[in-house]
Design a protein around this motif. Structure first.
Motif, PDB file in Angstrom:
ATOM      1  N   GLN A  75      24.099  34.572  -9.315  1.00  8.75           N
ATOM      2  CA  GLN A  75      25.417  34.362  -8.794  1.00  8.75           C
ATOM      3  C   GLN A  75      25.886  32.843  -9.428  1.00  8.75           C
ATOM      4  O   GLN A  75      25.166  32.074  -9.777  1.00  8.75           O
ATOM      5  CB  GLN A  75      25.684  34.208  -7.281  1.00  8.75           C
ATOM      6  N   GLN A  77      27.496  29.127  -9.785  1.00 10.98           N
ATOM      7  CA  GLN A  77      27.062  27.933  -8.998  1.00 10.98           C
ATOM      8  C   GLN A  77      28.236  27.746  -7.837  1.00 10.98           C
ATOM      9  O   GLN A  77      29.392  27.483  -8.154  1.00 10.98           O
ATOM     10  CB  GLN A  77      27.083  26.727  -9.834  1.00 10.98           C
ATOM     11  N   ARG A  78      27.899  27.888  -6.694  1.00 16.95           N
ATOM     12  CA  ARG A  78      28.805  27.850  -5.619  1.00 16.95           C
ATOM     13  C   ARG A  78      29.348  26.539  -5.357  1.00 16.95           C
ATOM     14  O   ARG A  78      28.686  25.455  -5.071  1.00 16.95           O
ATOM     15  CB  ARG A  78      28.323  28.170  -4.248  1.00 16.95           C
ATOM     16  N   ASN A  80      31.022  23.066  -3.859  1.00 15.42           N
ATOM     17  CA  ASN A  80      30.755  22.664  -2.683  1.00 15.42           C
ATOM     18  C   ASN A  80      31.077  21.133  -2.522  1.00 15.42           C
ATOM     19  O   ASN A  80      31.202  20.342  -3.468  1.00 15.42           O
ATOM     20  CB  ASN A  80      29.395  22.714  -2.009  1.00 15.42           C
ATOM     21  N   THR A  83      35.901  19.685  -4.454  1.00 15.03           N
ATOM     22  CA  THR A  83      35.967  20.695  -5.661  1.00 15.03           C
ATOM     23  C   THR A  83      37.097  20.562  -6.632  1.00 15.03           C
ATOM     24  O   THR A  83      37.305  21.165  -7.685  1.00 15.03           O
ATOM     25  CB  THR A  83      35.795  21.998  -5.095  1.00 15.03           C
ATOM     26  N   TRP A 138      22.499  26.818   1.995  1.00 16.85           N
ATOM     27  CA  TRP A 138      22.468  27.995   0.642  1.00 16.85           C
ATOM     28  C   TRP A 138      21.747  27.455  -0.447  1.00 16.85           C
ATOM     29  O   TRP A 138      21.506  26.161  -0.728  1.00 16.85           O
ATOM     30  CB  TRP A 138      23.797  28.344   0.594  1.00 16.85           C
ATOM     31  N   CYS A 140      21.514  28.181  -4.999  1.00 14.55           N
ATOM     32  CA  CYS A 140      22.155  28.709  -6.142  1.00 14.55           C
ATOM     33  C   CYS A 140      21.105  28.437  -7.430  1.00 14.55           C
ATOM     34  O   CYS A 140      20.655  27.125  -7.284  1.00 14.55           O
ATOM     35  CB  CYS A 140      23.442  28.262  -6.489  1.00 14.55           C
ATOM     36  N   ASN A 212      32.570  21.918 -10.132  1.00 11.98           N
ATOM     37  CA  ASN A 212      30.879  21.660 -10.248  1.00 11.98           C
ATOM     38  C   ASN A 212      30.943  20.205 -10.840  1.00 11.98           C
ATOM     39  O   ASN A 212      29.873  19.970 -10.943  1.00 11.98           O
ATOM     40  CB  ASN A 212      30.197  22.820 -10.979  1.00 11.98           C
TER      41      ASN A 212
END
Ligand SMILES: Nc1nc2c(c(=O)[nH]1)N[C@H]1C(S)=C(S)[C@@H](COP(=O)(O)O)O[C@H]1N2
Ligand SMILES: [Mo]
Length: 263
Positions: A75, A77-78, A80, A83, A138, A140, A212
């Motif tokens: 997936q 990179q979320r 967080n 942003t 979480w 990633c 990111n």
């Protein structure tokens, strides 16, 4: 005079085999250590084991984080935390594709420098596929490309007292009476010199995107996500971080998180 009777508390207070030895140096008490049943011998052995445990802890900190394969990236990179920084100096860099961004490297260094992204990209780079674990629970896996922080520190040369690397970021996450509270982080030299600690300018094969941490973010792979400062503006080498921000070594640390967030 020589104290052959060792008080347990005193030995524990001394807290290390070296000190116990120094105290007993030239003393008949050493003769007793040949006797396996002697309590003093027991204390000494325990102290040795403690020293070994401390060394093991240090070696652990130098161990490599697990690296993955491209197909392990399942997936994006979320993004967080912050942003999309709205700080005007940051927005000006976004507007010009970060061409005017200069990373300032200062503090306890022999040759303070300002480095453009081109300067950093011209240095030896490292690419690693690692897992990012956020304290919120979480994870990633992503590929990160960047310049080892150790190479940047070698380039500027460390001065005595260089204990921590302080990373200052562009993003303001709150405002207080005293002004903008900006994200910052600190790591010690064990982590700063670790081969997987990089200033990343690339992610999953592209330039690091704004959500990111463009143009530069820290990867310190053996720690939790909040240590991995995004939107890096400047690096300072310091002997102590007591006088920075709330004095605990990072934005989240100032709000109660652990300074050493090893995983
Ligand atoms: N400058 C800055 N760096 C930051 C943050 C932030 O809000 N600002 N959040 C941290 C936290 S809690 C995490 S989990 C990661 C998130 O990185 P990502 O957005 O690439 O997933 O960035 C860390 N670095
Ligand atoms: Mo996080």
């Amino acid at each position: 005079m020589c104290a052959t009777k060792i008080n347990r508390r005193a030995v524990l207070r001394l807290g290390g085999a070296g000190l116990v030895t120094a105290t007993l140096g030239g003393c008949k008490a050493f003769d007793r250590l040949a006797d396996p049943a002697d309590p003093l011998r027991h204390y000494m052995e325990r102290a040795n084991r403690l020293t070994m445990a401390a060394q093991r802890g240090l070696l652990d900190r130098e161990a490599m984080a697990q690296e993955f394969q491209w197909f392990d990236i399942r997936q994006p990179q979320r993004p967080n935390g912050v942003t999309d920084p709205q700080d005007l100096d940051y927005l000006a860099h976004v507007a010009t594709g970060f061409s005017g961004h200069r990373l300032s490297v200062s503090g306890l260094v022999k040759r303070p420098q300002t480095l453009s992204l081109a300067d950093l990209e011209a240095m030896p780079t490292r690419r690693q596929i690692t897992r990012h674990d956020c304290v919120e629970g979480w994870s990633c896996i992503a590929q990160w490309t960047g310049v080892p922080l150790s190479a940047v520190l070698d380039r500027v040369g460390l001065l005595p007292g260089a204990n921590f690397v302080l990373i200052r970021c562009f993003d303001t996450i709150e405002r207080s009476l005293s002004g903008a509270v900006k994200y910052y982080e600190t790591i010690d030299m064990v982590d700063a010199m670790h081969p997987q600690t990089i200033l990343a300018f690339g992610m999953n094969g592209s330039a690091l995107p704004v959500p990111n941490g463009a143009p530069l973010r820290l990867r310190v792979e053996r720690q939790l996500g909040y240590k991995m400062a995004k939107y890096i503006r400047a690096i300072e080498v310091v002997d102590s971080f007591a006088g920075v921000g709330g004095g605990r070594g990072g934005y989240w640390e100032d709000r109660g998180y652990a300074w050493y967030a090893g995983i």
